[in-house]
Design a protein around this motif. Structure first.
Motif, short mmCIF file in Angstrom:
data_model
loop_
_atom_site.label_atom_id
_atom_site.label_comp_id
_atom_site.label_asym_id
_atom_site.label_seq_id
_atom_site.Cartn_x
_atom_site.Cartn_y
_atom_site.Cartn_z
N PRO A 89 63.43 5.87 64.16
CA PRO A 89 63.79 7.10 63.47
C PRO A 89 62.94 7.38 62.24
O PRO A 89 62.93 8.48 61.75
N ARG A 90 62.22 6.39 61.71
CA ARG A 90 61.48 6.63 60.49
C ARG A 90 59.96 6.55 60.68
O ARG A 90 59.22 6.40 59.74
N SER A 91 59.52 6.63 61.92
CA SER A 91 58.08 6.65 62.17
C SER A 91 57.60 8.09 62.19
O SER A 91 58.22 8.94 62.82
N PHE A 92 56.49 8.36 61.53
CA PHE A 92 56.00 9.71 61.42
C PHE A 92 54.59 9.81 61.97
O PHE A 92 53.81 8.87 61.89
N SER A 93 54.26 10.97 62.52
CA SER A 93 52.91 11.19 63.01
C SER A 93 52.52 12.63 62.75
O SER A 93 53.30 13.54 63.02
N THR A 94 51.35 12.84 62.20
CA THR A 94 50.83 14.18 61.99
C THR A 94 49.57 14.31 62.81
O THR A 94 48.56 13.70 62.50
N THR A 95 49.63 15.08 63.90
CA THR A 95 48.50 15.20 64.80
C THR A 95 48.34 16.64 65.23
O THR A 95 49.16 17.49 64.95
N SER A 96 47.26 16.90 65.94
CA SER A 96 47.07 18.19 66.59
C SER A 96 47.29 17.98 68.06
O SER A 96 46.77 17.05 68.65
N THR A 97 48.09 18.83 68.68
CA THR A 97 48.41 18.67 70.08
C THR A 97 48.32 19.99 70.82
O THR A 97 48.22 21.04 70.21
N LEU A 128 54.77 20.93 50.31
CA LEU A 128 55.98 20.45 49.65
C LEU A 128 55.72 19.11 48.97
O LEU A 128 55.16 18.19 49.58
N ALA A 129 56.12 19.00 47.72
CA ALA A 129 55.88 17.76 46.97
C ALA A 129 56.60 16.58 47.61
O ALA A 129 56.12 15.45 47.59
N ASN A 130 57.77 16.84 48.17
CA ASN A 130 58.57 15.77 48.80
C ASN A 130 58.58 15.92 50.31
O ASN A 130 59.61 15.72 50.96
N LEU A 131 57.44 16.27 50.89
CA LEU A 131 57.36 16.55 52.32
C LEU A 131 57.86 15.39 53.17
O LEU A 131 58.63 15.59 54.11
N GLU A 132 57.43 14.18 52.86
CA GLU A 132 57.84 13.03 53.68
C GLU A 132 59.35 12.82 53.61
O GLU A 132 60.00 12.55 54.62
N GLU A 133 59.91 13.00 52.42
CA GLU A 133 61.36 12.85 52.28
C GLU A 133 62.11 13.91 53.08
O GLU A 133 63.12 13.64 53.73
N VAL A 134 61.59 15.15 53.03
CA VAL A 134 62.23 16.25 53.75
C VAL A 134 62.16 16.03 55.26
O VAL A 134 63.16 16.17 55.96
N THR A 135 60.97 15.68 55.75
CA THR A 135 60.83 15.46 57.20
C THR A 135 61.67 14.28 57.66
O THR A 135 62.28 14.32 58.74
N GLU A 136 61.73 13.23 56.85
CA GLU A 136 62.56 12.09 57.21
C GLU A 136 64.03 12.49 57.30
O GLU A 136 64.75 12.09 58.21
N GLY A 137 64.46 13.33 56.36
CA GLY A 137 65.84 13.78 56.38
C GLY A 137 66.15 14.64 57.60
O GLY A 137 67.22 14.52 58.21
N ILE A 170 64.61 14.47 60.51
CA ILE A 170 64.61 13.61 61.69
C ILE A 170 65.91 12.82 61.79
O ILE A 170 66.50 12.68 62.86
N GLU A 171 66.40 12.32 60.66
CA GLU A 171 67.66 11.60 60.66
C GLU A 171 68.83 12.51 61.03
O GLU A 171 69.75 12.11 61.74
N ALA A 172 68.75 13.77 60.57
CA ALA A 172 69.80 14.73 60.93
C ALA A 172 69.78 15.01 62.43
O ALA A 172 70.82 15.09 63.08
N ALA A 173 68.57 15.14 62.98
CA ALA A 173 68.45 15.36 64.42
C ALA A 173 68.95 14.17 65.21
O ALA A 173 69.62 14.31 66.24
N LEU A 174 68.64 12.97 64.73
CA LEU A 174 69.12 11.75 65.37
C LEU A 174 70.64 11.73 65.42
O LEU A 174 71.25 11.42 66.45
#
Length: 277
Positions: free
Chosen positions: A15-23, A169-178, A180-184
């Motif tokens: 749940p806490r692994s992140f990836s930023t790619t082009s797809t 966003l200054a807290n982008l990683e925190e926001v995206t993590e939140g 993802i956890e909400a989706a989980l």
């Protein structure tokens, strides 16, 4: 940071692994990109207006309302096409077609076909004349050596949610993590995170889920209160059971068929067993 053409993580195990790619996007977006390689000009007005018509109708139906004030997904789609220069008259016409109360919505129909011996095709249409629509679909399929036959066993029905976020966003990683956890917590299965090719200042997040969890996942990620968050898609999709990497010739053949099917104004969405989300 992981990289590559396509990165995916299973929420339940990571749940806490992140990836930023082009797809490469699936559905007709993917095949539009392939058609670009053939020199097709997707900026042509007819192509743009046709895409706007389809996307507005799909968003209105998926979000449960043709009123953008009550459907955030629809509002986002309308904003996108207004910015692209689609006239208000075209947008209003699409909204009228999506509104059952005005008697112009038509009926949803789904056709299945097999192309080039191995490629499953699912065509979603909205029509007020099923005889006309099936004739047009059959004509396009026959022209490209395809034929109607059951192929849904090649796909899984999934819920799909796509969000856009401000990449600055200054807290982008925190926001995206939140998110993802909400989706989980709402039973999402997978997620993807990558840069938006059309808007470099934006991050896109995609979530897939069981069909019955779509509404719950959508509510979980959109109720976060993040100011720059925009819901772009919340819909049921046909996801291939097996991901196949086609060669270039096969891609171009499928692109030609998809282009032919999309030329019909009754066509809403096309899914192929070569798509990837």
């Amino acid at each position: 940071m992981l990289s590559g053409l396509f990165a995916r993580r299973t929420l339940a195990t990571c749940p806490r692994s992140f990836s930023t790619t082009s797809t490469v996007l699936s559905g007709h977006n993917k095949w539009s990109k392939i058609k670009d390689r053939k020199g097709a000009n997707d900026a042509q007005k007819g192509v743009l207006y046709g895409a706007a018509n389809r996307d507005i109708i799909v968003a209105a139906r998926a979000g449960g309302s043709p009123d953008p004030t009550k459907n955030s997904q629809l509002a986002s789609i309308i904003r996108k096409y207004k910015d692209a220069g689609v006239p208000n008259a075209n947008i209003e016409k699409a909204l009228a077609k999506a509104n059952p109360a005005k008697g112009k919505a038509g009926n949803a129909v789904v056709y299945e076909a097999l192309a080039f011996g191995s490629v499953g095709i699912v065509v979603e249409c909205l029509t007020d004349n099923a005889t006309r629509t099936i004739h047009n679909v059959k004509h396009a399929l026959t022209k490209h050596g395809a034929h109607m036959t059951p192929v849904k066993f090649m796909f899984e029905r999934k819920g799909f949610v796509q969000l856009s976020l401000d990449a600055k966003l200054a807290n982008l990683e925190e926001v995206t993590e939140g998110l993802i956890e909400a989706a989980l917590g709402a039973d999402a299965e997978d997620f993807e995170q990558y840069m938006d090719e059309e808007h470099p200042d934006a991050i896109l997040l995609k979530f897939t889920s069981p069909p019955e969890a779509l509404a719950k996942v959508t509510e979980a990620v959109t109720s976060s209160g993040v100011p720059s968050l925009h819901l772009q898609k919340s819909e049921l999709i046909y996801s291939p059971v097996e991901n196949v990497e086609p060669d270039e010739e096969m891609e171009l053949q499928v692109a030609d068929l998809v282009q032919e099917l999309e030329a019909d104004e009754d066509t809403l969405r096309i899914w192929t067993s070569l798509d990837s989300r």
